[in-house]
Design a protein around this motif. Structure first.
Motif, PDB file in Angstrom:
ATOM      1  N   PHE A 280     -29.783  63.153  86.112  1.00 29.18           N
ATOM      2  CA  PHE A 280     -29.433  64.294  85.281  1.00 29.18           C
ATOM      3  C   PHE A 280     -29.778  65.586  86.012  1.00 29.18           C
ATOM      4  O   PHE A 280     -30.637  66.365  85.588  1.00 29.18           O
ATOM      5  CB  PHE A 280     -30.142  64.192  83.927  1.00 29.18           C
ATOM      6  N   THR A 281     -29.073  65.769  87.147  1.00 27.79           N
ATOM      7  CA  THR A 281     -29.275  66.983  87.944  1.00 27.79           C
ATOM      8  C   THR A 281     -27.929  67.661  88.184  1.00 27.79           C
ATOM      9  O   THR A 281     -26.870  67.022  88.104  1.00 27.79           O
ATOM     10  CB  THR A 281     -29.912  66.645  89.308  1.00 27.79           C
TER      11      THR A 281
ATOM     12  N   MET B 237     -24.085  65.955  89.184  1.00 24.64           N
ATOM     13  CA  MET B 237     -22.872  66.196  88.407  1.00 24.64           C
ATOM     14  C   MET B 237     -21.766  66.788  89.279  1.00 24.64           C
ATOM     15  O   MET B 237     -20.590  66.464  89.108  1.00 24.64           O
ATOM     16  CB  MET B 237     -23.171  67.125  87.221  1.00 24.64           C
ATOM     17  N   ILE B 238     -22.156  67.650  90.215  1.00 26.70           N
ATOM     18  CA  ILE B 238     -21.168  68.210  91.161  1.00 26.70           C
ATOM     19  C   ILE B 238     -20.570  67.090  91.996  1.00 26.70           C
ATOM     20  O   ILE B 238     -19.345  67.019  92.213  1.00 26.70           O
ATOM     21  CB  ILE B 238     -21.820  69.282  92.062  1.00 26.70           C
ATOM     22  N   ASN B 239     -21.433  66.176  92.468  1.00 25.50           N
ATOM     23  CA  ASN B 239     -20.962  65.042  93.270  1.00 25.50           C
ATOM     24  C   ASN B 239     -20.036  64.128  92.478  1.00 25.50           C
ATOM     25  O   ASN B 239     -19.058  63.602  93.013  1.00 25.50           O
ATOM     26  CB  ASN B 239     -22.152  64.250  93.805  1.00 25.50           C
ATOM     27  N   VAL B 240     -20.347  63.940  91.186  1.00 23.28           N
ATOM     28  CA  VAL B 240     -19.499  63.114  90.318  1.00 23.28           C
ATOM     29  C   VAL B 240     -18.094  63.703  90.240  1.00 23.28           C
ATOM     30  O   VAL B 240     -17.092  62.993  90.385  1.00 23.28           O
ATOM     31  CB  VAL B 240     -20.106  62.991  88.895  1.00 23.28           C
TER      32      VAL B 240
END
Length: 264
Positions: free
Chosen positions: A89-90, A94-97
């Motif tokens: 939960f960082t 989320m950017i990488n996802v």
């Protein structure tokens, strides 16, 4: 002579037995990859079954379409976990996802799971799973010595040889799904207004993809083909003006690629 015959008879089945041991060991080596492979095979089989059933059995076609989307989504989730590891939960995670192709296709599967079965939508996961499972099978079968695998290897190699063309078909289908979904929305065949909105986000993510330039290339080729048509002497001026304005609006809506965003 009798001893040689007996030896040959015992060696013949052992080749097939060894091949199955090779396959078993290969699949046991990486459980996640094997489950993902099986999910992709299941998805591809249901994709082809959907295409056939749509001609004579709408109920079966709908069931196959849902199974296709479910298996495609499952394979995408597994692939995403392979690429990024455990969920974090960082902000960076989320950017990488968002940048991962598998996350894009997970969104695709969720968006169309309960959607009206549509051939152009089914083409995308079917061909994608066919290509990915083909690559897995070729690697798995490379140490199998029995000649009984030769026919399958030959067919798999044919699919691999046409990989670039098939990826271009997938990219073109991803673009053409957008107008199809909009038409379905205005004709009451689309379950929710969210479907085209979510698909627009999917298409933008595909356009920005770091690892797959095929959607960007397909957009460029489509633009060139349309320009050739509208600038022919026989094309009426008002059609040329309308198409030019629409293309300009689409270009303004298109996002920056990952490389452009990094540069800016």
């Amino acid at each position: 002579g009798e001893q040689t015959t007996t030896q040959t008879e015992t060696e013949q089945p052992s080749s097939g037995t060894n091949d199955f041991s090779v396959i078993k060991n290969y699949m046991m080596r990486d459980g996640k990859a094997s489950i993902m492979f099986l999910a992709r095979v299941f998805a591809a089989v249901n994709g082809f079954a959907f295409a056939i059933a749509s001609f004579f059995n709408p109920g079966l076609a709908y069931a196959c379409f849902q199974r296709l989307m479910f298996a495609f989504g499952l394979a995408s989730v597994i692939r995403l976990s392979q690429r990024l590891g455990p969920v974090q939960f960082t902000k960076q995670y989320m950017i990488n996802v968002v940048l991962e192709d598998s996350a894009h296709y997970m969104l695709f599967a969720c968006n169309f799971y309960a959607h009206k079965p549509t051939t152009v939508i089914g083409v995308i996961p079917t061909l994608y799973c066919l290509l990915q499972s083909t690559a897995f099978m070729l690697t798995m079968l490379q140490d199998c010595k029995s000649s009984s695998w030769n026919v399958l290897k030959k067919q798999l190699n044919k699919v691999k040889e046409n990989q670039q063309q098939l990826l271009r078909v997938v990219a073109s289908a991803e673009i053409f799904v957008m107008p199809v979904v909009l038409i379905q929305l205005f004709t009451g065949q689309c379950g929710s207004i969210l479907t085209p909105l979510v698909y627009y986000q999917f298409l933008m993510l595909r356009y920005m993809s770091r690892r797959n330039p095929y959607v960007r290339n397909a957009f460029t080729e489509l633009k060139m083909a349309i320009n050739q048509l509208i600038y022919k002497p026989g094309c009426p001026a008002f059609i040329r003006n309308v198409v030019t304005k629409v293309m300009g609006m689409i270009e303004r809506l298109s996002p920056l690629t990952y490389e452009q965003a990094q540069a800016s």
